[in-house]
Design a protein around this motif. Structure first.
Motif, PDB file in Angstrom:
ATOM      1  N   GLN A 164     -79.701  -4.345  39.005  1.00 48.79           N
ATOM      2  CA  GLN A 164     -80.261  -5.348  39.433  1.00 48.79           C
ATOM      3  C   GLN A 164     -79.974  -6.489  38.227  1.00 48.79           C
ATOM      4  OE1 GLN A 164     -82.408  -5.869  41.671  1.00 48.79           O
ATOM      5  NE2 GLN A 164     -82.019  -3.870  42.678  1.00 48.79           N
ATOM      6  N   PRO A 165     -80.179  -7.687  38.586  1.00 49.30           N
ATOM      7  CA  PRO A 165     -79.710  -8.630  37.205  1.00 49.30           C
ATOM      8  C   PRO A 165     -80.565  -8.295  36.345  1.00 49.30           C
ATOM      9  CG  PRO A 165     -79.932  -9.611  39.679  1.00 49.30           C
ATOM     10  CD  PRO A 165     -80.415  -8.179  39.794  1.00 49.30           C
ATOM     11  N   TYR A 166     -81.576  -7.861  36.266  1.00 49.32           N
ATOM     12  CA  TYR A 166     -82.374  -7.880  34.914  1.00 49.32           C
ATOM     13  C   TYR A 166     -81.707  -6.612  33.711  1.00 49.32           C
ATOM     14  CZ  TYR A 166     -84.993  -3.931  37.175  1.00 49.32           C
ATOM     15  OH  TYR A 166     -85.305  -3.068  37.985  1.00 49.32           O
ATOM     16  N   MET A 167     -81.125  -5.698  34.434  1.00 54.71           N
ATOM     17  CA  MET A 167     -80.384  -4.584  33.973  1.00 54.71           C
ATOM     18  C   MET A 167     -79.243  -5.056  32.975  1.00 54.71           C
ATOM     19  SD  MET A 167     -80.408  -1.903  36.848  1.00 54.71           S
ATOM     20  CE  MET A 167     -81.677  -1.387  37.812  1.00 54.71           C
ATOM     21  N   PRO A 168     -78.955  -4.592  31.849  1.00 53.33           N
ATOM     22  CA  PRO A 168     -77.952  -4.540  30.897  1.00 53.33           C
ATOM     23  C   PRO A 168     -76.649  -4.314  31.781  1.00 53.33           C
ATOM     24  CG  PRO A 168     -79.410  -2.969  29.838  1.00 53.33           C
ATOM     25  CD  PRO A 168     -80.107  -3.060  31.132  1.00 53.33           C
ATOM     26  N   THR A 169     -75.661  -5.351  31.395  1.00 55.78           N
ATOM     27  CA  THR A 169     -74.481  -5.218  32.075  1.00 55.78           C
ATOM     28  C   THR A 169     -73.757  -4.030  31.713  1.00 55.78           C
ATOM     29  OG1 THR A 169     -74.120  -7.524  31.407  1.00 55.78           O
ATOM     30  CG2 THR A 169     -72.290  -6.739  32.240  1.00 55.78           C
ATOM     31  N   ILE A 218     -83.417   4.424  37.314  1.00 55.76           N
ATOM     32  CA  ILE A 218     -82.578   4.018  36.096  1.00 55.76           C
ATOM     33  C   ILE A 218     -83.741   3.800  35.107  1.00 55.76           C
ATOM     34  CG2 ILE A 218     -81.170   2.271  35.342  1.00 55.76           C
ATOM     35  CD1 ILE A 218     -80.065   2.294  38.254  1.00 55.76           C
ATOM     36  N   LEU A 219     -83.637   4.416  34.088  1.00 55.97           N
ATOM     37  CA  LEU A 219     -84.718   4.340  32.980  1.00 55.97           C
ATOM     38  C   LEU A 219     -84.211   3.986  31.576  1.00 55.97           C
ATOM     39  CD1 LEU A 219     -85.895   7.923  33.832  1.00 55.97           C
ATOM     40  CD2 LEU A 219     -87.254   6.040  34.479  1.00 55.97           C
ATOM     41  N   TYR A 220     -85.109   3.600  30.780  1.00 56.65           N
ATOM     42  CA  TYR A 220     -85.075   3.525  29.424  1.00 56.65           C
ATOM     43  C   TYR A 220     -85.737   4.671  28.752  1.00 56.65           C
ATOM     44  CZ  TYR A 220     -83.438  -1.392  28.013  1.00 56.65           C
ATOM     45  OH  TYR A 220     -82.781  -2.407  27.943  1.00 56.65           O
ATOM     46  N   ARG A 221     -84.831   5.547  28.060  1.00 61.65           N
ATOM     47  CA  ARG A 221     -85.424   6.682  27.271  1.00 61.65           C
ATOM     48  C   ARG A 221     -85.290   6.443  26.006  1.00 61.65           C
ATOM     49  NH1 ARG A 221     -86.201  10.901  30.254  1.00 61.65           N
ATOM     50  NH2 ARG A 221     -84.772  11.024  32.145  1.00 61.65           N
ATOM     51  N   TYR A 222     -86.721   6.500  25.472  1.00 57.22           N
ATOM     52  CA  TYR A 222     -87.141   6.010  24.037  1.00 57.22           C
ATOM     53  C   TYR A 222     -87.321   7.381  23.246  1.00 57.22           C
ATOM     54  CZ  TYR A 222     -88.182   1.339  25.285  1.00 57.22           C
ATOM     55  OH  TYR A 222     -88.099  -0.260  25.795  1.00 57.22           O
ATOM     56  N   LYS A 223     -86.771   7.206  22.123  1.00 61.40           N
ATOM     57  CA  LYS A 223     -87.322   8.326  20.735  1.00 61.40           C
ATOM     58  C   LYS A 223     -88.273   7.651  19.949  1.00 61.40           C
ATOM     59  CE  LYS A 223     -83.988  11.708  20.828  1.00 61.40           C
ATOM     60  NZ  LYS A 223     -82.372  11.991  20.224  1.00 61.40           N
ATOM     61  N   VAL A 246     -87.384   4.741  17.404  1.00 58.38           N
ATOM     62  CA  VAL A 246     -86.328   4.853  16.691  1.00 58.38           C
ATOM     63  C   VAL A 246     -84.971   4.834  17.555  1.00 58.38           C
ATOM     64  CG1 VAL A 246     -87.052   6.059  14.643  1.00 58.38           C
ATOM     65  CG2 VAL A 246     -86.475   7.597  16.782  1.00 58.38           C
ATOM     66  N   ARG A 247     -85.041   5.114  18.925  1.00 57.72           N
ATOM     67  CA  ARG A 247     -83.833   4.993  19.598  1.00 57.72           C
ATOM     68  C   ARG A 247     -84.040   4.564  21.072  1.00 57.72           C
ATOM     69  NH1 ARG A 247     -78.631   6.829  19.051  1.00 57.72           N
ATOM     70  NH2 ARG A 247     -77.667   7.678  21.030  1.00 57.72           N
ATOM     71  N   ARG A 248     -83.392   3.554  21.639  1.00 55.22           N
ATOM     72  CA  ARG A 248     -83.488   3.553  22.966  1.00 55.22           C
ATOM     73  C   ARG A 248     -82.122   3.547  23.938  1.00 55.22           C
ATOM     74  NH1 ARG A 248     -85.206  -2.821  24.591  1.00 55.22           N
ATOM     75  NH2 ARG A 248     -83.092  -3.010  23.668  1.00 55.22           N
ATOM     76  N   SER A 249     -82.187   4.253  24.870  1.00 55.47           N
ATOM     77  CA  SER A 249     -81.002   4.404  25.644  1.00 55.47           C
ATOM     78  C   SER A 249     -81.207   4.411  27.072  1.00 55.47           C
ATOM     79  CB  SER A 249     -80.254   5.699  25.172  1.00 55.47           C
ATOM     80  OG  SER A 249     -81.167   6.861  25.504  1.00 55.47           O
ATOM     81  N   ILE A 250     -79.963   4.003  27.812  1.00 50.43           N
ATOM     82  CA  ILE A 250     -80.147   3.935  29.388  1.00 50.43           C
ATOM     83  C   ILE A 250     -80.085   5.162  29.956  1.00 50.43           C
ATOM     84  CG2 ILE A 250     -79.369   2.797  31.227  1.00 50.43           C
ATOM     85  CD1 ILE A 250     -79.020   0.260  29.583  1.00 50.43           C
ATOM     86  N   ASP A 251     -80.693   5.638  31.177  1.00 48.42           N
ATOM     87  CA  ASP A 251     -80.342   6.731  31.768  1.00 48.42           C
ATOM     88  C   ASP A 251     -80.265   6.354  33.096  1.00 48.42           C
ATOM     89  OD1 ASP A 251     -80.171   9.323  33.206  1.00 48.42           O
ATOM     90  OD2 ASP A 251     -81.907  10.104  32.269  1.00 48.42           O
ATOM     91  N   CYS A 291     -89.292   4.813  30.520  1.00 42.10           N
ATOM     92  CA  CYS A 291     -90.134   3.868  31.482  1.00 42.10           C
ATOM     93  C   CYS A 291     -88.970   3.074  32.121  1.00 42.10           C
ATOM     94  CB  CYS A 291     -90.958   2.975  30.549  1.00 42.10           C
ATOM     95  SG  CYS A 291     -90.178   1.692  29.754  1.00 42.10           S
ATOM     96  N   LYS A 292     -89.253   2.442  33.143  1.00 41.65           N
ATOM     97  CA  LYS A 292     -88.314   1.963  34.162  1.00 41.65           C
ATOM     98  C   LYS A 292     -87.855   0.814  33.455  1.00 41.65           C
ATOM     99  CE  LYS A 292     -88.673   2.542  38.697  1.00 41.65           C
ATOM    100  NZ  LYS A 292     -89.316   3.241  39.664  1.00 41.65           N
ATOM    101  N   LEU A 293     -86.572   0.469  33.741  1.00 40.75           N
ATOM    102  CA  LEU A 293     -85.622  -0.567  33.171  1.00 40.75           C
ATOM    103  C   LEU A 293     -86.357  -1.973  33.516  1.00 40.75           C
ATOM    104  CD1 LEU A 293     -83.212   0.527  31.663  1.00 40.75           C
ATOM    105  CD2 LEU A 293     -81.840  -0.633  33.224  1.00 40.75           C
ATOM    106  N   GLY A 294     -86.474  -2.874  32.516  1.00 42.74           N
ATOM    107  CA  GLY A 294     -87.265  -4.051  32.875  1.00 42.74           C
ATOM    108  C   GLY A 294     -88.693  -4.178  32.406  1.00 42.74           C
TER     109      GLY A 294
END
Ligand SMILES: Cc1cc2nc3c(=O)[nH]c(=O)nc-3n(C[C@H](O)[C@H](O)[C@H](O)COP(=O)(O)OP(=O)(O)OC[C@H]3O[C@@H](n4cnc5c(N)ncnc54)[C@H](O)[C@@H]3O)c2cc1C
Length: 520
Positions: free
Chosen positions: A301-306, A52-57, A42-47, A8-11
């Motif tokens: 974008q400012p809401y994204m992780p540094t 720019i997405l969050y990928r969840y397992k 179980v897992r969240r990573s940034i792609d 899903c979209k970051l943020g």
């Protein structure tokens, strides 16, 4: 159970509805029972490759399947149990102590530094007045070297043990539960002291002991197998230490890689230690906005992780790599004695400073510096000391010798330096000459290569190099039996964590502590 991937979209948060829809499809069940399906992220990573997405397992379970929870073992009351002395209250020592509590043994922790709150005053003095307290600084004191850090919780190896035990305990003691799922979890130096304090409270409540201001100066093994552990020197009994001698049958030595006096004690006593390779280089500081731009391909974008970065490359047959990158962090003086200069980095949980810093270091082996061979197993320790002194002597203070990145690689002096987060300040210096050629030459090739091939924009004169990053891992190994984890010559003594040369970083040191305690 099936493991599915959803993005899903970051943020945006992933909703239960989205998970249920994906689960119905993956499990091949009727949409009517979607509410009864169980799931666990179980897992969240940034792609950041395209959008720019969050990928969840996500693990999804049918209604009849059991979704077992990870359960931490309970701690026992150990007030009258057999004591085990733990030297050092860093991650290795603290997690060894927690495992001993689970198994009904009494941890007695001897720590040269102060409790985590007192320690803060000494670190403030270090940064503002340049005064180094030999027992209370960025490396020494409750919580060890990782307490005032970025609190990154990555480890490359799951062979060392079950990382979940470490992460779940950290959450139990106050860390944000997101560390259980994030691909790159971190806690931050504003939150770590609370976690460290809660661990201590738990250990004491269950009958364990903490003794601060208790620098171990000698260890003796009696013929009956008991150890006498001397604190603060036999003759000079410190007014603040409660006792000068502690006794137990088992000792976990978890003093970290900066406890040079411990290696020297081993050498004096003729106990086996070995020279070990480590990595040395510089701290590199970029504007964080530049790293965000590079890593998010201009879409930050400012809401994204540094944004973070890491790299590893080979130059002239040696590894050159980024080390302990601190996004949105600051540089700190990590010396453990006066007259030496060494830098490290830390961030708070929000990672919101305007700088990104990282060590960029070159692998060094004992044979690279034959002129230090006369120091035997302490060869690279002596080399490390000499470089840190050289840096200090250049500026005569905790100000760091510094040079712009492109100037360093072109081997020319910089005309003026950019701003830095390093509080004691920076002094324009020919770092390319001050570092050993073995290191300087490889860095000269590595920076443009990283900028060309991996991170466009990284190779810039807006980046500042500061010297020196030399505490990447221990330059000495305290050898132990691979089965029992005891010292190869001294039964009952467990060299543990980063200082023993068997771990690097918070999580792997904590796991090593757990493993040593488990052996006991
Ligand atoms: C500024 C900084 C930032 C860092 N950031 C990160 C990060 O983000 N992520 C990460 O994974 N790692 C980080 N590290 C590295 C990490 O902190 C270490 O790998 C880890 O703490 C090692 O754990 P340890 O328990 O083996 O040793 P240490 O944490 O070094 O603990 C050793 C303890 O022993 C005590 N001690 C030493 N000698 C004696 C003695 N003679 N008697 C009694 N007590 C003694 C010390 O005071 C210390 O408390 C950072 C380190 C620093 C300095």
């Amino acid at each position: 159970m099936k493991e599915i991937e959803i993005s899903c979209k970051l943020g945006k948060e992933l909703t239960a509805d989205e998970i249920q829809t994906a689960a119905v499809k993956a499990l091949g069940v009727s949409p009517k029972i979607r509410q009864q399906l169980k799931y666990r992220i179980v897992r969240r990573s940034i792609d950041a490759r395209n959008d720019i997405l969050y990928r969840y397992k996500v693990e999804v379970y049918r209604p009849e399947e059991v979704m077992a929870e990870y359960v931490l073992e309970e701690y026992k009351d150990v007030s009258s149990a057999e004591p085990v002395i733990i030297i050092g209250a860093g991650p290795a020592g603290m997690f060894a102590a927690l495992r001993l509590l689970m198994k009904g043994l009494k941890p007695v922790i001897l720590e040269r530094g102060k409790d985590v709150h007192q320690r803060k005053f000494d670190m403030a003095k270090l940064s503002t007045e340049g005064v180094v307290d030999n027992d209370s600084n960025y490396c020494f004191g409750e919580g060890g070297a990782g307490t005032f850090s970025d609190g990154k919780l990555y480890t490359r190896s799951s062979k060392r043990g079950d990382i979940r035990e470490v992460l779940h305990q950290l959450v139990r003691f106050g860390a944000d539960p997101s560390i259980l799922i994030d691909a790159h979890p971190h806690i931050g130096s504003d939150k770590l002291p609370i976690v460290v304090e809660n661990i201590r409270k738990c250990i004491i409540e269950h009958g364990g002991e903490y003794h601060f201001n208790s620098r171990v100066t000698d260890i003796t093994r009696r013929p009956d197998g008991q150890f006498d552990v001397e604190v603060n020197g036999a003759s000079v009994i410190s007014s603040v230490a409660e006792k000068s001698l502690y006794t137990s049958r088992k000792v976990i030595l978890a003093t970290g890689h900066s406890a040079r006096d411990i290696y020297e004690m081993f050498d004096r006593k003729g106990w086996a230690i070995q020279a070990k390779g480590f990595a040395l280089g510089v701290r590199v500081e970029h504007p964080q906005s530049l790293i965000n731009k590079i890593q998010y391909h201009g879409k930050y974008q400012p809401y994204m992780p540094t944004a973070e970065y890491s790299f590893v490359t080979q130059v002239l047959d040696r590894g050159v790599f980024s080390f302990c990158m601190c996004p949105g962090g600051i540089l700190v003086p990590a010396a453990t004695a006066s007259g030496e200069l060494v830098l490290n980095g830390m961030s708070n949980s929000q990672r919101n400073s305007k700088w990104a810093n990282s060590g960029v270091v070159v692998q060094i082996e004992p044979e690279d510096f034959p002129e230090y061979a006369q120091y035997g197993p302490l060869a690279l320790l002596q080399f490390q000391k000499d470089i840190e002194r050289k840096m200090f002597e250049y500026t005569g203070s905790l100000k760091a010798p510094a040079q712009r990145m492109m100037d360093f690689c072109r081997r020319i002096p910089s005309s003026g330096l950019p701003q830095t987060s390093y509080h004691p300040g920076a002094v324009n210096a020919p770092l390319h000459e001050m570092l050993p050629e073995h290191v300087s030459l490889r860095l000269k090739y590595a920076f443009p290569e990283i900028g060309n091939k991996k991170m466009h924009g990284y190779y810039t004169n807006d980046a500042l190099l500061l010297g020196v990053e030399s505490r990447t891992s221990s330059p000495v190994r305290i050898p132990r039996d691979p089965e029992t984890l005891e010292h190869i010559e001294i039964a009952g003594l467990y060299p543990c964590g980063e200082g023993a040369g068997y771990a690097g970083g918070i999580v792997s040191s904590a796991l090593d502590g757990i493993n040593c305690a488990a052996k006991i």
